[in-house]
Design a protein around this motif. Structure first.
Motif, PDB file in Angstrom:
ATOM      1  N   ALA A  65      67.560  32.702  36.958  1.00  0.00           N
ATOM      2  CA  ALA A  65      66.628  31.664  36.498  1.00  0.00           C
ATOM      3  C   ALA A  65      67.166  30.976  35.240  1.00  0.00           C
ATOM      4  CB  ALA A  65      65.258  32.268  36.226  1.00  0.00           C
ATOM      5  N   SER A  66      67.671  31.750  34.297  1.00  0.00           N
ATOM      6  CA  SER A  66      68.202  31.137  33.077  1.00  0.00           C
ATOM      7  C   SER A  66      69.481  30.356  33.368  1.00  0.00           C
ATOM      8  CB  SER A  66      68.439  32.201  32.008  1.00  0.00           C
ATOM      9  OG  SER A  66      69.440  33.105  32.409  1.00  0.00           O
ATOM     10  N   ARG A  68      70.161  28.867  36.173  1.00  0.00           N
ATOM     11  CA  ARG A  68      69.720  27.663  36.894  1.00  0.00           C
ATOM     12  C   ARG A  68      69.242  26.604  35.887  1.00  0.00           C
ATOM     13  NH1 ARG A  68      68.370  26.590  42.057  1.00  0.00           N
ATOM     14  NH2 ARG A  68      68.645  28.764  42.646  1.00  0.00           N
ATOM     15  N   GLN A  69      68.462  27.026  34.880  1.00  0.00           N
ATOM     16  CA  GLN A  69      67.975  26.088  33.865  1.00  0.00           C
ATOM     17  C   GLN A  69      69.136  25.504  33.063  1.00  0.00           C
ATOM     18  OE1 GLN A  69      64.808  24.956  33.368  1.00  0.00           O
ATOM     19  NE2 GLN A  69      65.807  23.550  31.944  1.00  0.00           N
ATOM     20  N   ARG A  70      70.074  26.349  32.722  1.00  0.00           N
ATOM     21  CA  ARG A  70      71.246  25.892  31.967  1.00  0.00           C
ATOM     22  C   ARG A  70      72.051  24.887  32.784  1.00  0.00           C
ATOM     23  NH1 ARG A  70      73.822  24.198  27.882  1.00  0.00           N
ATOM     24  NH2 ARG A  70      75.908  24.970  27.548  1.00  0.00           N
ATOM     25  N   ARG A  71      72.218  25.169  34.070  1.00  0.00           N
ATOM     26  CA  ARG A  71      72.959  24.257  34.948  1.00  0.00           C
ATOM     27  C   ARG A  71      72.244  22.906  35.034  1.00  0.00           C
ATOM     28  NH1 ARG A  71      72.275  22.577  39.828  1.00  0.00           N
ATOM     29  NH2 ARG A  71      70.768  24.189  40.330  1.00  0.00           N
ATOM     30  N   GLU A  72      70.929  22.923  35.171  1.00  0.00           N
ATOM     31  CA  GLU A  72      70.172  21.665  35.229  1.00  0.00           C
ATOM     32  C   GLU A  72      70.338  20.860  33.938  1.00  0.00           C
ATOM     33  OE1 GLU A  72      66.160  22.768  36.181  1.00  0.00           O
ATOM     34  OE2 GLU A  72      66.711  23.450  38.192  1.00  0.00           O
ATOM     35  N   ASN A  73      70.331  21.554  32.803  1.00  0.00           N
ATOM     36  CA  ASN A  73      70.533  20.871  31.526  1.00  0.00           C
ATOM     37  C   ASN A  73      71.931  20.258  31.439  1.00  0.00           C
ATOM     38  OD1 ASN A  73      67.970  21.578  30.687  1.00  0.00           O
ATOM     39  ND2 ASN A  73      68.645  23.316  29.466  1.00  0.00           N
TER      40      ASN A  73
END
Length: 130
Positions: A65-66, A68-73
């Motif tokens: 999850a973290s 995935r969030q980092r990749r989106e950013n």
């Protein structure tokens, strides 16, 4: 007439500055894309290890999850940089065009050794202005 060399040097400096900015932006975009692809591999590996691929599942791995969030950013930042790159490319193109105009004007002045006279509209009864 004044020498155009200082103006030409300034325009060339502006072009080199724009070129450096483009190179920096390209480097950052490439780095962000590389990091995003590495995170994508990490996410896939973590999802495969846990057997859960739905991010909304209550047992979805926190590491995935973290990541995935980092990749989106990172993807969002790379997209913003692409917009900045388009602006920087436009500034670079404009600076090159300006340099071309200044150099062409300098060449015309040096063409026959004498500066080109400015022509003004002449009306009868008025002295001609140069």
């Amino acid at each position: 007439m004044k020498s155009r060399e200082p103006l030409i040097r300034a325009k060339r400096f502006k072009i080199e500055d724009a070129r450096r900015r483009l190179a920096q932006i390209d480097t950052m975009i490439a780095e962000f894309d590389r990091m995003a692809s590495e995170l994508e591999r990490d996410i896939a590996a973590e999802e495969q290890r846990s057997g859960i691929t739905d991010p909304k599942h209550f047992a979805y791995p926190p590491l995935a999850a973290s990541a995935r969030q980092r990749r989106e950013n990172l993807v969002r930042s790379a997209d913003e940089l692409r917009g900045q790159r388009a602006e920087a490319q436009a500034a670079f193109d404009e600076a090159e065009a300006e340099l071309g105009l200044v150099e062409a004007a300098g060449e015309r002045e040096r063409g026959d050794g004498e500066p080109i006279e400015r022509r003004a509209a002449w009306r009868q009864g008025e002295p001609a202005r140069l």
